[in-house]
Design a protein around this motif. Sequence first.
Motif, PDB file in Angstrom:
ATOM      1  N   GLU A  28       2.314  17.405 -10.503  1.00  0.00           N
ATOM      2  CA  GLU A  28       1.834  17.454  -9.115  1.00  0.00           C
ATOM      3  C   GLU A  28       2.989  17.358  -8.125  1.00  0.00           C
ATOM      4  OE1 GLU A  28      -2.682  15.643  -9.265  1.00  0.00           O
ATOM      5  OE2 GLU A  28      -0.988  14.248  -9.442  1.00  0.00           O
TER       6      GLU A  28
ATOM      7  N   ARG B 134      -5.492  17.346  -5.785  1.00  0.00           N
ATOM      8  CA  ARG B 134      -6.525  16.441  -5.297  1.00  0.00           C
ATOM      9  C   ARG B 134      -5.971  15.533  -4.210  1.00  0.00           C
ATOM     10  NH1 ARG B 134      -7.036  11.515  -7.155  1.00  0.00           N
ATOM     11  NH2 ARG B 134      -5.883  12.000  -9.066  1.00  0.00           N
ATOM     12  N   TYR B 135      -6.766  15.289  -3.168  1.00  0.00           N
ATOM     13  CA  TYR B 135      -6.253  14.527  -2.025  1.00  0.00           C
ATOM     14  C   TYR B 135      -5.962  13.069  -2.361  1.00  0.00           C
ATOM     15  CZ  TYR B 135      -5.643  12.211   2.385  1.00  0.00           C
ATOM     16  OH  TYR B 135      -5.111  11.459   3.395  1.00  0.00           O
ATOM     17  N   ARG B 136      -4.799  12.614  -1.929  1.00  0.00           N
ATOM     18  CA  ARG B 136      -4.453  11.199  -1.795  1.00  0.00           C
ATOM     19  C   ARG B 136      -3.705  11.060  -0.479  1.00  0.00           C
ATOM     20  NH1 ARG B 136      -3.288  13.796  -6.854  1.00  0.00           N
ATOM     21  NH2 ARG B 136      -2.612  12.249  -8.380  1.00  0.00           N
TER      22      ARG B 136
END
Length: 266
Positions: A78, A201-203
């Motif tokens: 990522e 994926r959002y963080r």
Amino acid sequence: MPAGELTPAALKTWIQDQKTTLKTIRNQLSFLRSALDEAVTDGVLQINPVSLVTASRYQSDKSEAESSYVVDPLSPAEVEALLSAAGNKQWENLFRFAIQTGLRSSELCALRWCDIDFIHKTAHVQNASVVGVIKGTKTKAGTRKVELSEEAISALNNQKPFTFMKGDTIFDDPKTGKSWASADAIRKKAWVPTLRKAGIRYRNPYQTRHTFATSHISRGANLFWLASQMGHKGPEMLFRHYGAYLKEYDGNSSIEQSSNIQTNRN
């Protein structure tokens, strides 16, 4: 509403309606308090209503939400996708430096070229930018010298053509040509679009700090050294946030191996 009509009751209602963390609410109230101090000076208000309310009193349930905060670092794949998808070279430099140093977003906003020692490869973290206001670091331990990896130095060298000759802050908002106004500005303008483009994926951006920590834990870093790099008084905070990771990498983070790594580092 006009400043003269702002009451403690109105502030209480506002605090109770907020969905952000208690720390964010306090930062916003601090900014409002400074503004309303001027209203008191000008005779618009008899007393500053912000001084009559305490955020934590009306956000008792928020502490539970904060305690359930999830450490969710980026995986190596990522990280690579994030840096590749950055729509602007300055964004890429910012993200790479953040992941390599573990600095808070507010500290990145305030970091200046004069804080960097290229000879000894360190960054002197002294300030943070909160809602556009330069303040001291979050804690006394937060004022620290962070060792810079080769990747961190590379990010700085790649950033030089954009801001070095200005001689002020290192990381600017490319759209305004000025220092990032806040950590939230980084999140909205750069972080969210890059995550979407990369399909990650959002963080929140704070996860770059957790990525830095867990990456070093997985390599068996000396926890006292890591705590100092992150601006903690000691390793207690690491156990609180990263206990699961420490257990997972227990074979790599023994005192003996950590000492060996630290000795090799020195």
